[in-house]
Design an enzyme around this catalytic site. Structure first.
Site, PDB file in Angstrom:
ATOM      1  CG  ASP A   1      -1.632   1.241   1.461  1.00 17.37           C
ATOM      2  OD1 ASP A   1      -2.349   1.597   0.534  1.00 17.37           O
ATOM      3  OD2 ASP A   1      -1.610   1.796   2.608  1.00 17.37           O
TER       4      ASP A   1
ATOM      5  CG  ASP B   1      -1.792   7.561   0.382  1.00 13.90           C
ATOM      6  OD1 ASP B   1      -0.831   8.344  -0.088  1.00 13.90           O
ATOM      7  OD2 ASP B   1      -2.791   7.279  -0.213  1.00 13.90           O
TER       8      ASP B   1
HETATM    9  C1  BG6 Z   1      -5.738   5.779  -0.179  1.00 13.08           C
HETATM   10  C2  BG6 Z   1      -6.070   6.504   1.215  1.00 13.08           C
HETATM   11  O1  BG6 Z   1      -4.598   5.388  -0.359  1.00 13.08           O
HETATM   12  O2  BG6 Z   1      -6.214   6.610  -0.993  1.00 13.08           O
HETATM   13  C3  BG6 Z   1      -7.492   6.948   1.381  1.00 13.08           C
HETATM   14  O3  BG6 Z   1      -5.550   5.631   2.389  1.00 13.08           O
HETATM   15  C4  BG6 Z   1      -7.663   7.811   0.241  1.00 13.08           C
HETATM   16  O4  BG6 Z   1      -7.380   7.814   2.547  1.00 13.08           O
HETATM   17  C5  BG6 Z   1      -7.521   6.857  -1.140  1.00 13.08           C
HETATM   18  O5  BG6 Z   1      -9.057   8.349   0.254  1.00 13.08           O
HETATM   19  C6  BG6 Z   1      -7.767   7.909  -2.214  1.00 13.08           C
HETATM   20  O6  BG6 Z   1      -6.836   8.867  -2.435  1.00 13.08           O
HETATM   21  P1  BG6 Z   1      -6.724  10.201  -3.642  1.00 13.08           P
HETATM   22  O7  BG6 Z   1      -5.168  10.501  -3.509  1.00 13.08           O
HETATM   23  O8  BG6 Z   1      -7.008   9.416  -5.128  1.00 13.08           O
HETATM   24  O9  BG6 Z   1      -7.888  11.057  -3.312  1.00 13.08           O
HETATM   25 MG    MG Z   2      -2.885   3.124   3.516  1.00 13.94          MG
END
Ligand code: BG6
Ligand code: MG
Length: 215
Positions: free
Chosen positions: A11, A13
């Site tokens: 993963d 984030d």
């Molecule tokens: C995930 C995060 O990696 O990405 C979520 O953990 C987030 O919190 C999701 O909502 C979507 O991210 P983005 O950057 O497309 O808004």
């Molecule tokens: Mg994550």
């Protein structure tokens, strides 16, 4: 425990880098401006889920109804705030532990991939100097269902040309652990939310602990 795996899917984030705190900061600013209660506990439910699904969770505490058009605008504003925070990131935001562990896994012959719900994945990888490092990058732009659906991990495995059972997944989110299990992969939990869900195969003590499991 020693795992017999060919590939590791990470993963992004909250695992490779701490962009999870920027997601929180951006949502918090927006929620405050709309007078909607939002805290870190609610934020944990947003880990791994898509931007629009995150907004729906936040709006559970809203006092008024929002139209789809208004929701799209709120999500867009959140992404603008979030991207402003991402702009300050640099290779210095990649911890030594993560960098050294990734390099050692590569040396040991593992195939490495990203499996993230984020549509900002490629931008973030560029910012932290990991652009082109992974054998495959599956992200929010490749899927129709975000975690807990297994889709993003299955797409990553397919890009790698590996069978799901030969892949281990590293996650900080409950939704991500559920997705990994649904994909038929081994789920390794890093940090609170993933470790507390009780569905993971193994609790990592830290990112570097991967080197003990994957020899
Ligand atoms: C995930 C995060 O990696 O990405 C979520 O953990 C987030 O919190 C999701 O909502 C979507 O991210 P983005 O950057 O497309 O808004
Ligand atoms: Mg994550």
């Amino acid at each position: 425990m020693i795992l017999q795996k060919k590939a590791v899917i990470f993963d992004l984030d909250g695992v490779i880098c701490f962009t999870d705190r920027f997601h929180y900061q951006a949502w918090k600013t927006l929620a405050d401006s709309l007078d909607i209660y939002f805290d870190e506990k609610i934020n944990n439910r947003l880990r791994g889920v898509s931007r629009m699904a995150s907004l729906e969770i936040i709006l559970e505490n809203a006092r008024e109804e929002y139209t789809q058009e208004e929701k799209n605008l709120i999500a867009e504003k959140k992404n603008d705030l979030y991207k402003d925070l991402l702009k300050n990131m640099s290779p210095a935001d990649l911890s030594e532990e993560v960098r050294d562990t990734l390099q050692e896994l590569r040396k040991r012959g593992y195939r490495l991939a990203i499996g993230s719900s984020s549509k900002n994945t490629k931008f973030i990888l560029e910012r932290i100097g990991l652009d082109g490092f992974f054998n495959a990058v599956a992200d929010g732009t490749d899927i129709t269902h975000s975690k807990p659906s297994p889709e993003v991990f299955l797409v990553a495995a397919e890009m790698l040309g590996e069978k799901p059972e030969d892949c281990a997944v590293v996650e900080d989110a409950k939704a991500g652990i559920e997705a990994a299990k649904a994909a038929g992969m081994t789920a390794l939990a890093l940090f609170g939310d993933a470790k507390e869900c009780g569905l993971e195969d193994y609790d990592l003590t830290g990112f570097g602990n991967l080197l003990d499991l994957l020899q």
